[in-house]
Design an enzyme around this catalytic site. Structure first.
Site, PDB file in Angstrom:
ATOM      1  N   LYS A   1       0.883  -1.167   0.000  1.00 59.23           N
ATOM      2  CA  LYS A   1       0.000   0.000   0.000  1.00 59.23           C
ATOM      3  C   LYS A   1       0.919   1.214   0.000  1.00 59.23           C
ATOM      4  O   LYS A   1       1.685   1.428   0.941  1.00 59.23           O
ATOM      5  CB  LYS A   1      -0.892   0.000   1.237  1.00 59.23           C
ATOM      6  CG  LYS A   1      -1.803   1.221   1.265  1.00 59.23           C
ATOM      7  CD  LYS A   1      -2.542   1.373   2.567  1.00 59.23           C
ATOM      8  CE  LYS A   1      -2.868   2.845   2.749  1.00 59.23           C
ATOM      9  NZ  LYS A   1      -3.473   3.143   4.047  1.00 59.23           N
TER      10      LYS A   1
ATOM     11  N   GLY B   1      -7.499   9.417   9.388  1.00 64.71           N
ATOM     12  CA  GLY B   1      -7.747   9.525  10.826  1.00 64.71           C
ATOM     13  C   GLY B   1      -8.744  10.591  11.216  1.00 64.71           C
ATOM     14  O   GLY B   1      -8.998  10.807  12.390  1.00 64.71           O
TER      15      GLY B   1
ATOM     16  N   ALA C   1      -9.233   5.727   4.015  1.00 67.92           N
ATOM     17  CA  ALA C   1      -9.090   6.911   4.875  1.00 67.92           C
ATOM     18  C   ALA C   1     -10.364   7.738   4.963  1.00 67.92           C
ATOM     19  O   ALA C   1     -11.050   7.959   3.968  1.00 67.92           O
ATOM     20  CB  ALA C   1      -7.960   7.814   4.426  1.00 67.92           C
ATOM     21  N   GLY C   2     -10.658   8.183   6.172  1.00 61.82           N
ATOM     22  CA  GLY C   2     -11.737   9.124   6.407  1.00 61.82           C
ATOM     23  C   GLY C   2     -13.021   8.510   6.947  1.00 61.82           C
ATOM     24  O   GLY C   2     -13.894   9.222   7.420  1.00 61.82           O
TER      25      GLY C   2
ATOM     26  N   ASN D   1      -9.126   2.131   9.729  1.00 66.10           N
ATOM     27  CA  ASN D   1      -8.309   1.773  10.881  1.00 66.10           C
ATOM     28  C   ASN D   1      -8.790   2.491  12.136  1.00 66.10           C
ATOM     29  O   ASN D   1      -9.355   1.889  13.037  1.00 66.10           O
ATOM     30  CB  ASN D   1      -6.832   2.104  10.587  1.00 66.10           C
ATOM     31  CG  ASN D   1      -5.885   1.676  11.691  1.00 66.10           C
ATOM     32  OD1 ASN D   1      -6.298   1.282  12.770  1.00 66.10           O
ATOM     33  ND2 ASN D   1      -4.609   1.736  11.444  1.00 66.10           N
ATOM     34  N   THR D   2      -8.608   3.828  12.152  1.00 63.92           N
ATOM     35  CA  THR D   2      -8.879   4.589  13.373  1.00 63.92           C
ATOM     36  C   THR D   2     -10.303   4.388  13.888  1.00 63.92           C
ATOM     37  O   THR D   2     -10.518   4.275  15.102  1.00 63.92           O
ATOM     38  CB  THR D   2      -8.632   6.086  13.125  1.00 63.92           C
ATOM     39  OG1 THR D   2      -7.385   6.219  12.440  1.00 63.92           O
ATOM     40  CG2 THR D   2      -8.570   6.856  14.422  1.00 63.92           C
TER      41      THR D   2
END
Lengths: 322, 255
Positions: B94, B155, B182-183, B204-205
């Protein structure tokens, strides 16, 4: 005779508990002086179970809530609480922290200024964990080793442990399955211009910081948690993040001297909780992770209960220490 | 869904950073049903350390997608990718080349250059990019067979900042696997991405920082599944007029 391998934080705390209960104890330590090979010398020395709950299991609060009383018998404990703040832009971090923790009260800008005049006008909102405390880790290790020697414990510095010991407290050197190192990095600042008297935590989505006053203008700053087995010196990225965060806390730190930096490997199990395990006739206390000073007392008591079951009754212990 | 010729069932990809403990991470991975987890190398590997944590990750049985998170230059990203190939024995990478330290916005110029270099070395590149169509085309020319447009800054948990751009991307690249990376903050964001026809979601976050990461991992898995099912079921178009959903015929008449 009980033999212990390792005169770091865990080994000494166990020696203290065992000696308190009347047992003869010998501790073997590879290092030459108290604490010089213990990762605890890089610790913050925060006795802050309620704050830790933000990312730790409830068990940490249960085991750690009485640590201050235990340490106060051994070394000076500063019971001044923890003040948690966040820059205006990161207010959401404060909301999140508050939602995950207990044992605090919300404070506004005026109260923050009253608690720590140096921060007056800098933060509009914060959380104050009044029951929390801090100590000086190196002083605590010295005081603890002096105390156990007073109690008749023999510490053999510079001497490797025999092949078989009763209790192994050797941290990352222990051959335990599932144990992994978590790297932590810190710096010590000297900045007499900034007067701060209690532990501060600055929340930030990327570089959270804790700052612990060490007295006489000295402050310990830390906050990195890295899944790594490298114990090389602090990296430029970590150091610059820690220093920027300190500067965000108070611009007076711009003139601080960076008197020391350090990095250490904290032993941890997969759930980041400490464990007492028995393997081939030896008891192991390990996995204190980032909670050494906080959880060593309770874990040492558990180790002593295990090794001296006849003393494990609570009343007996109270009589002993009364 | 096929990613570089590998058949993947779960359309949720999970990052492994910032969890309270490896034990919690393992639970979340299980609850998510994911088959692909991303691993950051930049900070942990500077000298080949960090293996204990990676062993925990490999025990999950998931396919590992190493990333170049935190790399700010082409050279740094390429070096990290090579290291990742050695460590995890996979051609997958990635690719992140960060252009702006505050927003962590990708440097799309560096990204295309790094993608070209890595593709020519046999890497199978998953580029973290914006929703810009021209950049997407350049990445495909550089050898990428997957595109990973952002939903919002890494994040930030803001959800999809520009759904129209993602819809346009879907239309422009009908046959390229698109993974929103992301986001994503909440399950509804993940469902929305899937309803737009994205092939998968990487997050992830949102899971790692939830109060109950395993619970949120399961919620995200359900949302991804629901969003995908909604997309393939061909949803109705919006109307301005109300249309009664019960037939009028045969209703009682009041004189």
């Amino acid at each position: 005779m009980i033999t212990i391998a390792g005169a770091g934080l865990a080994g000494l705390a166990c020696a203290y508990e065992l000696a308190q209960r009347g047992s003869a104890v010998t501790v073997y330590e590879r290092g030459e002086t108290p604490g010089d090979s213990s990762v605890a010398r890089f610790a913050g020395g925060m006795l802050a179970p309620w704050c830790e709950r933000e990312s730790a299991e409830e068990e940490v609060v249960n085991l750690g809530s009485r640590a201050s009383d235990w340490w106060a018998k051994i070394t000076p404990v500063h019971r001044r609480g923890t003040l948690v703040v966040a820059p205006a832009r990161d207010r959401a971090e404060l909301t999140r922290f508050a939602r995950r923790t207990s044992g605090y009260r919300s404070v506004d800008g005026a109260e923050i200024g009253a608690l720590e005049p140096a921060l007056a006008g800098r933060f509009a909102q914060g959380l104050f964990f009044e029951q929390e405390a801090h100590l000086d880790p190196r002083r605590a290790l010295r005081d603890l080793s002096a105390k156990v020697q007073e109690l008749g414990v023999e510490i053999r510095y510079g001497s490797p442990a025999p092949a078989r010991v009763t209790l192994d407290c050797t941290g990352m050197a222990a051959p335990l399955p599932g144990l992994r190192p978590v790297r932590g990095e810190m710096a010590i600042l000297h900045c007499p211009e900034v007067e701060i008297t209690r532990t501060l935590r600055l929340l930030h989505p990327r570089m959270p910081l804790y700052l612990v006053p060490r007295g006489e203008g000295h402050f310990m700053i830390g906050g990195t948690m890295i899944e790594s087995s490298s114990d090389r010196a602090i990296t430029l990225r970590s150091l610059s993040e820690l220093l920027s965060a300190a500067f965000a806390l108070h611009p007076g730190f711009a003139e601080a001297s960076v008197v020391e930096t350090g990095a250490g490997l904290r032993p941890a199990f997969p759930d980041n909780l400490p464990r007492l395990t028995e393997q081939d006739g030896t008891l192991y206390l390990n996995g204190l992770y980032r909670h050494g000073f906080l959880l060593a007392p309770a874990m040492a008591q558990q180790a002593a209960d295990h090794l001296l079951p006849e003393t494990s009754d609570e009343d007996h212990r109270e009589r002993q220490t009364a | 869904m096929q990613l570089y010729g590998t058949e993947i069932t779960s359309r949720l990809l999970l990052g492994t950073a910032q969890y309270p403990s490896p034990a919690v991470l393992t639970e979340a991975v299980k609850a998510s049903g994911t088959e692909i987890i991303t691993v950051s190398l930049r900070r942990e590997t500077a000298d080949g350390s960090g293996t204990a944590f990676w062993q925990d990750l490999q025990k999950t049985g998931c396919r590992i997608l190493p990333n170049t998170a935190g790399c700010h230059s082409v050279q740094e990203a390429v070096t990290t990718a090579r290291m990742a190939r050695e460590l995890f024995d996979t051609p997958w990478i990635k690719l992140e080349v960060i252009g702006h330290s505050d927003t962590l916005q990708p440097d799309v110029f560096g990204l295309v250059e790094a993608a070209r270099m890595l593709s020519s070395e046999g890497f199978q590149v998953f580029p973290y990019t914006t929703d810009d169509l021209v950049v997407g085309e350049k990445l495909l020319e550089a050898g990428c067979e997957v595109l990973m447009p952002w939903g919002a800054p890494i994040g930030s948990g803001q959800g999809l900042r520009n759904p129209d751009a993602l819809r346009a991307m879907r239309a422009h690249f009908p046959d390229v696997p698109l993974v929103v990376d992301a986001g994503i903050g909440r399950p509804s964001d993940a469902a929305q991405a899937m309803e737009l026809g994205m092939d998968a979601v990487l997050l992830n976050t949102a899971v790692a920082k939830a109060g109950d990461p395993a619970g949120m991992a399961r919620a995200m898995a359900l949302a991804v599944e629901a969003g995908r099912a909604g997309f393939t079921a061909d949803p109705m178009e919006r109307r301005d007029m109300a249309v009664p959903s019960t037939p009028v015929l045969g209703m009682a008449e009041f004189a």
